[in-house]
Design a protein around this motif. Sequence first.
Motif: not given
Length: 88
Positions: A1, A4, A39-40, A42-44, A46-47, A49, A52-53
């Motif tokens: 993060m 980013s 950032l999206i 990386i968050s995807s 981590n969760f 999901d 997000g990808q």
Amino acid sequence: MNLSLFLFLIGILGFILNRKNLLLLIISIEIMLLAVTLLIIISSFNFDDNIGQTFAIYIITIAGAESVIGLSILVAYYRLRGSISLRT
């Protein structure tokens, strides 16, 4: 993060410091869009999901279309003025 955030700050600094050159402004906007996309993604991951990808793929597609439109405007501006500098 942190990568980013660092890329986004580079894009903002490039946009603020290079207000005279259209090409550098377009490149700075692209760097900011790619930082948000990173950032999206990386968050995807981590969760865990997939939405997000998918959203990141849409952002990359829109960024490509934006760069094509921006470069075509840049070429038209160069043909009118003879330079891509924004100085009057």
